[in-house]
Design a protein around this motif. Structure first.
Motif, short mmCIF file in Angstrom:
data_model
loop_
_atom_site.label_atom_id
_atom_site.label_comp_id
_atom_site.label_asym_id
_atom_site.label_seq_id
_atom_site.Cartn_x
_atom_site.Cartn_y
_atom_site.Cartn_z
N ARG A 112 6.08 2.38 -7.56
CA ARG A 112 5.88 3.65 -8.25
C ARG A 112 4.61 4.34 -7.74
NH1 ARG A 112 6.63 3.54 -14.25
NH2 ARG A 112 5.60 1.54 -14.03
N ARG A 113 3.60 3.52 -7.37
CA ARG A 113 2.33 4.06 -6.89
C ARG A 113 1.70 3.05 -5.96
NH1 ARG A 113 -2.75 2.62 -8.03
NH2 ARG A 113 -1.96 1.27 -9.68
N ARG A 143 10.89 -1.22 -7.73
CA ARG A 143 10.46 -0.41 -6.58
C ARG A 143 9.02 0.07 -6.82
NH1 ARG A 143 14.97 4.07 -5.97
NH2 ARG A 143 14.75 4.07 -8.23
N PHE A 154 11.13 2.67 -3.03
CA PHE A 154 10.21 3.60 -3.70
C PHE A 154 10.92 4.39 -4.78
CE2 PHE A 154 8.76 2.73 0.56
CZ PHE A 154 7.44 2.38 0.35
N ALA A 155 10.35 4.36 -5.98
CA ALA A 155 10.93 5.06 -7.13
C ALA A 155 10.85 6.59 -6.91
CB ALA A 155 10.15 4.67 -8.39
N ASP A 208 1.58 -0.23 -8.27
CA ASP A 208 2.39 -0.73 -9.37
C ASP A 208 3.84 -0.43 -9.13
OD1 ASP A 208 0.02 0.55 -11.33
OD2 ASP A 208 1.42 2.04 -10.64
N GLU A 240 9.55 8.86 -8.65
CA GLU A 240 8.23 9.42 -9.01
C GLU A 240 7.09 8.87 -8.15
OE1 GLU A 240 8.77 5.79 -11.75
OE2 GLU A 240 10.07 7.27 -10.80
N TYR A 241 7.43 8.21 -7.05
CA TYR A 241 6.44 7.56 -6.20
C TYR A 241 5.33 8.52 -5.76
CZ TYR A 241 4.34 5.06 -2.32
OH TYR A 241 3.45 4.45 -1.49
N ARG A 266 6.11 11.90 -3.30
CA ARG A 266 7.18 11.20 -2.55
C ARG A 266 7.65 12.03 -1.36
NH1 ARG A 266 12.87 9.50 -2.60
NH2 ARG A 266 12.96 7.23 -2.74
N SER A 317 3.58 -5.87 -13.41
CA SER A 317 3.99 -4.66 -12.69
C SER A 317 2.96 -4.25 -11.63
CB SER A 317 4.22 -3.50 -13.65
OG SER A 317 2.99 -3.12 -14.25
N ARG A 346 11.66 -7.50 -6.96
CA ARG A 346 10.60 -6.57 -6.58
C ARG A 346 10.51 -6.49 -5.06
NH1 ARG A 346 5.91 -8.96 -10.30
NH2 ARG A 346 6.71 -10.80 -9.28
N ALA A 398 7.80 0.34 -10.60
CA ALA A 398 8.64 0.90 -11.64
C ALA A 398 9.40 -0.26 -12.28
CB ALA A 398 9.62 1.90 -11.01
#
Length: 140
Positions: free
Chosen positions: A108-109, A106, A29-30, A100, A32-33, A44, A73, A3, A102
């Motif tokens: 996600r938020r 990475r 960062f994913a 959180d 969908e960030y 993103r 997560s 992580r 992903a």
């Protein structure tokens, strides 16, 4: 799964110039960030606009993590960003983060609240400033 964390993410995004912004973003960062800073959401692409703007105005700095919590997560931290801008002025912001991950580790938020500890009134929105539409900028 490895992580990421705020220290690694901000260091790569802002202070490690031998990697591109896109490489740093993809590392931490994913796709969908989403991020909410002081109540304002950014997807993103908007987040990357913000980081590009900061790379334009920031000369150097570091992140000091005071507290950090991983719980499955979920992620939380309190950190201080110490920034020296290219004009020589300095900014110090304390930031409270909840987020959180992903499944790949990475972010996600992230939802964060910033507290200006040192800097000019114009720097109060440095946590969300993006390049303005006419080549000007927010927060300078």
């Amino acid at each position: 799964m490895t992580r990421t964390g705020i220290h690694a993410a901000i260091t790569d995004l802002l202070f490690t110039r031998d990697i591109t912004l896109q490489e740093a973003a993809d590392r931490h960062f994913a796709p969908e960030y989403r991020q909410r800073t002081d109540g304002e959401w950014a997807d993103r692409a908007e987040f990357l606009e913000h980081m590009a703007h900061l790379r334009d105005i920031v000369a150097d700095g570091h992140v000091e993590v005071h507290e950090e919590l991983y719980d499955g997560s979920r992620y939380a931290d309190r950190h201080t960003a110490h920034v020296t801008k290219k004009d020589g002025s300095t900014v110090r912001m304390e930031v409270y983060v909840f987020g959180d991950f992903a499944p790949d580790g990475r972010f996600r938020r992230i939802e964060e609240v910033t507290l200006m500890l040192h800097g000019s009134d114009d720097d109060r929105n440095i946590g969300s400033a993006r390049q303005g539409p006419r080549g000007g900028s927010d927060g300078e």
